[in-house]
Design an enzyme around this catalytic site. Structure first.
Site, mmCIF file in Angstrom:
data_model
loop_
_atom_site.group_PDB
_atom_site.id
_atom_site.type_symbol
_atom_site.label_atom_id
_atom_site.label_comp_id
_atom_site.label_asym_id
_atom_site.label_seq_id
_atom_site.Cartn_x
_atom_site.Cartn_y
_atom_site.Cartn_z
ATOM 1 N N PRO A 1 13.987 -16.794 -2.050
ATOM 2 C CA PRO A 1 12.679 -16.658 -1.785
ATOM 3 C C PRO A 1 11.809 -15.748 -2.756
ATOM 4 O O PRO A 1 10.733 -15.798 -3.407
ATOM 5 C CB PRO A 1 12.464 -15.635 -0.368
ATOM 6 C CG PRO A 1 13.679 -16.161 0.336
ATOM 7 C CD PRO A 1 14.652 -16.228 -0.775
ATOM 8 N N LYS B 1 19.527 -13.067 0.589
ATOM 9 C CA LYS B 1 19.026 -14.294 -0.094
ATOM 10 C C LYS B 1 18.046 -14.186 -0.981
ATOM 11 O O LYS B 1 17.199 -13.330 -0.746
ATOM 12 C CB LYS B 1 18.569 -15.378 0.868
ATOM 13 C CG LYS B 1 19.639 -15.730 1.871
ATOM 14 C CD LYS B 1 20.644 -16.879 1.214
ATOM 15 C CE LYS B 1 21.911 -17.296 2.033
ATOM 16 N NZ LYS B 1 22.774 -17.870 1.224
ATOM 17 N N HIS C 1 -14.487 12.398 12.274
ATOM 18 C CA HIS C 1 -12.912 12.113 12.234
ATOM 19 C C HIS C 1 -12.063 12.762 11.559
ATOM 20 O O HIS C 1 -11.722 12.503 10.411
ATOM 21 C CB HIS C 1 -13.051 10.537 11.935
ATOM 22 C CG HIS C 1 -13.418 9.517 12.937
ATOM 23 N ND1 HIS C 1 -12.878 8.766 13.894
ATOM 24 C CD2 HIS C 1 -14.729 9.198 13.040
ATOM 25 C CE1 HIS C 1 -13.558 8.237 14.567
ATOM 26 N NE2 HIS C 1 -14.620 8.185 14.079
ATOM 27 N N CYS D 1 -14.863 11.664 18.343
ATOM 28 C CA CYS D 1 -16.258 10.811 18.185
ATOM 29 C C CYS D 1 -16.337 10.249 19.498
ATOM 30 O O CYS D 1 -17.146 10.944 20.372
ATOM 31 C CB CYS D 1 -15.897 9.601 17.358
ATOM 32 S SG CYS D 1 -17.180 8.622 16.345
ATOM 33 N N GLU E 1 -9.038 13.293 11.434
ATOM 34 C CA GLU E 1 -7.556 12.515 11.020
ATOM 35 C C GLU E 1 -7.896 12.022 9.848
ATOM 36 O O GLU E 1 -6.725 11.846 9.149
ATOM 37 C CB GLU E 1 -7.218 11.565 11.985
ATOM 38 C CG GLU E 1 -8.286 10.150 12.121
ATOM 39 C CD GLU E 1 -9.439 10.078 13.032
ATOM 40 O OE1 GLU E 1 -9.781 9.298 13.448
ATOM 41 O OE2 GLU E 1 -9.922 11.425 13.366
ATOM 42 N N GLY F 1 0.798 -1.313 0.131
ATOM 43 C CA GLY F 1 -0.030 0.086 0.011
ATOM 44 C C GLY F 1 0.842 0.962 0.053
ATOM 45 O O GLY F 1 0.421 2.347 -0.760
ATOM 46 N N LYS G 1 21.341 -11.187 -10.618
ATOM 47 C CA LYS G 1 21.075 -12.501 -10.305
ATOM 48 C C LYS G 1 19.510 -12.902 -10.356
ATOM 49 O O LYS G 1 18.889 -13.624 -10.724
ATOM 50 C CB LYS G 1 21.709 -13.108 -8.975
ATOM 51 C CG LYS G 1 21.179 -14.515 -8.611
ATOM 52 C CD LYS G 1 21.954 -15.039 -7.384
ATOM 53 C CE LYS G 1 21.588 -16.464 -6.774
ATOM 54 N NZ LYS G 1 22.443 -16.858 -5.758
ATOM 55 N N GLY H 1 -13.943 4.960 19.030
ATOM 56 C CA GLY H 1 -13.947 3.249 19.559
ATOM 57 C C GLY H 1 -15.420 2.957 19.730
ATOM 58 O O GLY H 1 -16.443 3.973 19.692
ATOM 59 N N ALA I 1 13.068 2.561 5.292
ATOM 60 C CA ALA I 1 13.150 3.800 5.468
ATOM 61 C C ALA I 1 12.782 4.517 6.771
ATOM 62 O O ALA I 1 12.486 3.834 7.653
ATOM 63 C CB ALA I 1 11.977 4.578 4.584
ATOM 64 N N MET J 1 -15.627 12.832 22.043
ATOM 65 C CA MET J 1 -16.372 14.003 22.275
ATOM 66 C C MET J 1 -17.515 13.581 23.301
ATOM 67 O O MET J 1 -18.027 14.293 24.215
ATOM 68 C CB MET J 1 -16.884 14.518 21.073
ATOM 69 C CG MET J 1 -18.116 15.382 21.251
ATOM 70 S SD MET J 1 -18.781 15.902 19.643
ATOM 71 C CE MET J 1 -20.406 16.354 20.136
ATOM 72 N N GLN J 2 -18.099 12.380 22.840
ATOM 73 C CA GLN J 2 -19.139 11.703 23.812
ATOM 74 C C GLN J 2 -18.644 11.532 25.493
ATOM 75 O O GLN J 2 -19.494 11.989 25.952
ATOM 76 C CB GLN J 2 -19.717 10.568 23.366
ATOM 77 C CG GLN J 2 -20.229 10.546 22.126
ATOM 78 C CD GLN J 2 -20.686 9.250 21.373
ATOM 79 O OE1 GLN J 2 -20.454 8.209 21.950
ATOM 80 N NE2 GLN J 2 -20.966 9.321 19.873
#
EC number: 6.3.4.2
Length: 543
Positions: free
Chosen positions: A189, A186, A515, A381, A517, A18, A222, A354, A240, A384-385
């Site tokens: 894989p 290696k 939300h 969310c 974010e 991703g 290779k 949540g 990184a 706040m409640q």
């Protein structure tokens, strides 16, 4: 004409397909191309909406109300292109739609099979709404060889054959492990993974090799020889220091150049000034703050992936490093004395979203600490409640204040929402509705009070933010809550649903039902997170 880049993964999961897709899209975008990224998820859930965050990480919500894979958050954060329902498909959704068609008789009595019915549905999804695009990047979830992913691999094999010769490219993300005892990287894989993929009818055009040590030219040659690709198409991808340095790193290794060469395209060098500035702000902070996140799923950071990144973006906006302290809300329910010891070192306290009662009293205790000690507070969310319940109990004199989400209560300061207006008209839900897709989902408008703190932060009184919740603060308690100092500074356009609360007598105390974010980006930090971190910087100067 849209060109397609199909991204697969091999050897092990969690290689960062991703992030690779998002980085490549950002590089192509920096060269002037129009891009969109799509995610194919092979699991049988219709969407991630009912999955535990411990199983699958956060659920990312789009403007049009789709509950999607968290990778779509990477896509948006790196490209700025708003994701939509059409950008994420699961096996569950495909099979659900096919079975519904079969029951209606749409197939006219034909035998319904994986080929062609399932593979045709996957191809239709890949090609939908692509008329105005230059590149469509399609990431296949899971690992090559997974049984549930076979229909997707077969569909892409067919689509590759149906498109023009210069219209598709396969990028395979693989692992080149370092064996410390032997002191060697290696390649076997990777060879086996490519052999598995070619056995399914797909020859990769580019290999992105994840490794923790530099890939020697001899090993690169290779891999190219045994995997039947050009050596220049074997792209090393070392670990990184930050996800935001990955586009620059991949460009330096020639990933975007190799993609364009495959398609026979030439384009100006990418304008990467935006990414240079992002990396500079991240790597060269001028200070630091510590934010305590008091939540329920703190054992897995992917459960709050967008939140984590939004706090980083807030740090970038203020040129500070944000140290995030993940705190399990339940510990405050077991040890009252531990609240101060855990939260006193924090320069800001955030209670995230949540579901469910577990940890709720600990979150309420964290809100109270932030209010009484004048520590910057941000509730999102459910956060706040919890701020509203805390205010009701401790400043508005409603001792029994609670939420119907936690069981029957005589003072339902928070209750299940049964109907609301959306762009599609009146939406109605009941307490017994299915959990999946029955919440207030997607982007909704809100109006802010002109003299409010949040109006100053946003620089406007009209906003649009993304929601994902089933319960709402009960507007019937507004007068009493405001009497206790908790002001309703943002409401739905019809004035019925509370969207934002704040405390004017506090240095920085904001709770939002949405939300924010989900809309924050490194090159465009969300104003609420930038403001929250700025308040934390001020708090750090006081302690």
């Amino acid at each position: 004409m849209a060109r397609y880049i199909f991204i697969t993964g091999g050897v092990v999961s969690s290689l960062g397909k991703g992030l690779m897709a998002a980085s490549l899209a950002a590089l192509l975008q920096a060269r002037g191309y129009r891009v969109r990224i799509r995610k194919f998820d092979p699991y049988l859930n219709v969407d991630p909406g009912t999955m535990s965050p411990y199983q699958h990480g956060e659920v990312y919500v789009t403007d049009d109300g789709a509950e999607t894979d968290l990778d779509l958050g990477h896509y948006e954060r790196f490209t700025g292109v708003s994701a939509r329902q059409a950008d994420n498909i699961t096996s569950g959704r495909i099979y659900r739609d096919i079975i519904a068609k079969e029951r209606r008789g749409d197939y006219l009595g034909a035998t319904v099979q994986v080929i062609p019915h399932v593979t045709d549905a996957i191809k239709d999804f890949a090609q939908a709404e692509t008329e105005d695009l230059d590149f469509v990047l399609c990431e296949i979830g899971g690992t090559v060889g997974d049984i549930e992913g076979l229909p997707f691999i077969e569909a892409l094999r067919q689509l590759h054959n149906e498109l023009d010769r210069d219209q598709s490219c396969f990028v395979h993300v693989t692992l080149v492990p370092y064996i410390a005892a032997a002191g060697e990287l290696k390649t076997k894989p990777t060879q086996h993974s490519v052999r598995e993929l070619t056995g399914l009818g797909i020859q990769p055009d580019i290999l992105l090799c994840r490794c923790e040590k530099p890939l020697p030219e001899s090993e690169r040659a290779k891999i190219a020889q045994f995997c039947n690709v050009r050596k220049e198409a074997v792209i090393p991808a070392l670990d990184a220091s930050s996800i935001y340095s990955v586009p620059l790193q991949y460009h330096a290794e020639g990933l975007d150049s190799e993609v364009l060469r495959h398609f026979g395209l030439t384009a100006p060098s990418p304008d990467l000034a935006r990414w240079d500035d992002i990396v500079d702000r991240y790597q060269n902070p001028e200070g630091e703050v510590t934010i305590g996140v008091v939540g329920k799923y703190v054992g897995l950071q992917d459960a709050y992936k967008s939140l984590n990144e939004a706090l980083v973006h807030g740090g970038m906006a203020n040129r500070v490093k944000v140290n995030i302290r993940w705190i399990d809300a339940e510990i405050f329910e077991q040890d009252d004395a531990g609240i101060a010891s855990q939260l006193e070192p924090m320069h800001g306290i955030l209670v995230p979203g949540g579901f469910g009662e577990r940890g709720s009293e600990g979150k309420i205790a964290a809100v109270r600490f932030a209010r009484e000690r004048k520590v910057p507070f941000f509730g999102i969310c459910l956060g706040m409640q919890m701020a509203c319940i805390e205010g009701a109990r401790n400043t508005a004199g409603i001792a029994a204040a609670s939420s119907t989400e936690f069981g029957p209560t005589t003072e339902p300061v928070v209750g299940i929402i049964t109907e609301w207006m959306s762009a599609e008209g009146l939406q109605q839900r009941g307490a017994e509705s299915d959990l999946g897709g029955t919440m207030r989902l997607g982007a909704y408008d809100a109006k802010l009070a002109g003299n409010s703190h949040v109006a100053t932060i946003y620089g406007t009184t009209e906003i649009s933010e993304r929601h994902r919740h089933r319960y709402e603060v009960n507007g019937a308690y507004r007068e009493r809550l405001e009497g206790g100092g908790l002001v309703f500074s943002g409401m739905s356009p019809d004035g019925l649903l509370p969207e934002i609360v704040e405390r004017p007598d506090h240095p920085w105390f904001v709770g939002v039902q949405f939300h924010p974010e989900l809309k924050s980006k490194p090159f465009d930090p969300h104003p609420l997170f930038a403001g929250f971190v700025a308040a934390a910087v001020e708090q750090s100067r006081l302690v």
